[in-house]
Design a protein around this motif. Sequence first.
Motif: not given
Length: 290
Positions: A1, A126, A131-132, A134-135, A184, A220, A279-281, A290
């Motif tokens: 992000m 968050y 879709t994220v 990590r969050w 992820l 993103f 944060a890897e969307h 990615r």
Amino acid sequence: MHPAPSVIFFSSFSGLGFGLLVWLGIGLPGVTGLTALAFFVIAYLLAVGGLIASTFHLGRPKRALKAFTQWKTSWLSREGWCAVLALLAMAIYGAGLVFFEQRWWPLGMIGALLSLATVFTTSMIYAQLKTVPRWHSPLTPLNFLSLSIAGGALLAGQITAVIMLLLLAAALQLGAWIIGDRALSASGTDIASATQLGHIGKVRAFEPPHTGTNYLLREFVYVIGRKHSLKLRIIALVLMCLLPALLLLLPFNHWLAAIAVLAHVTGVLTARWLFFAEAEHVVGLYYGKR
């Protein structure tokens, strides 16, 4: 992000402000009169200033009031309501302390709970995002709450409590980083599922979908090198938790206390920048990022 400065300042400073309001609401420190006024001014400048900063990230800030109508489904709307109610409750409670030297305990406790709820709803904006990966974890609200309460304790001068809370916040932050690094891959989402072409065979990115940038890539997809990430994590952890805790173990000195607060705020800003930058969307998979 994309780590937008407005959102970083909002989530960091509002958390500190509402954290201080929590401690004031439960009567710590036990101040009245002008001293109480000074504490409330600091808390409101941080909390309200952070909320104002968040509007700079809105495409159309004039429509911000419409968010209040979506409280049944939107964590952003719930955050808005909790913030307004917390600030109103604590304003009345603060007026009792400042002008009448009266501590209206029920109102203070309600204000403290609403302040905690505000930080929690902010974190859920968050944490709800699948879709994220990590969050999307219980550690996200725990991380936000621990830093808010620890930072509030530091500003409130609760020396004994803040040392333990800072160490707890450090442990939760480490856990969020360790688990987040695997989130992820553990989610099972990859370029095959992102493109829905996995049934054909092994999928790899040959060329990006287009040569220019777009909104998705700007907002993103943000990639930070592992070496830089590690260095920033160490800096964040030391400044945010370890250095303030060590300084507070020394004989009390106003200059040391000020340095501890400054170090903590700098560390929180660094950690919050990483929160967004790392944060890897999953949309990044579609673009082969990615």
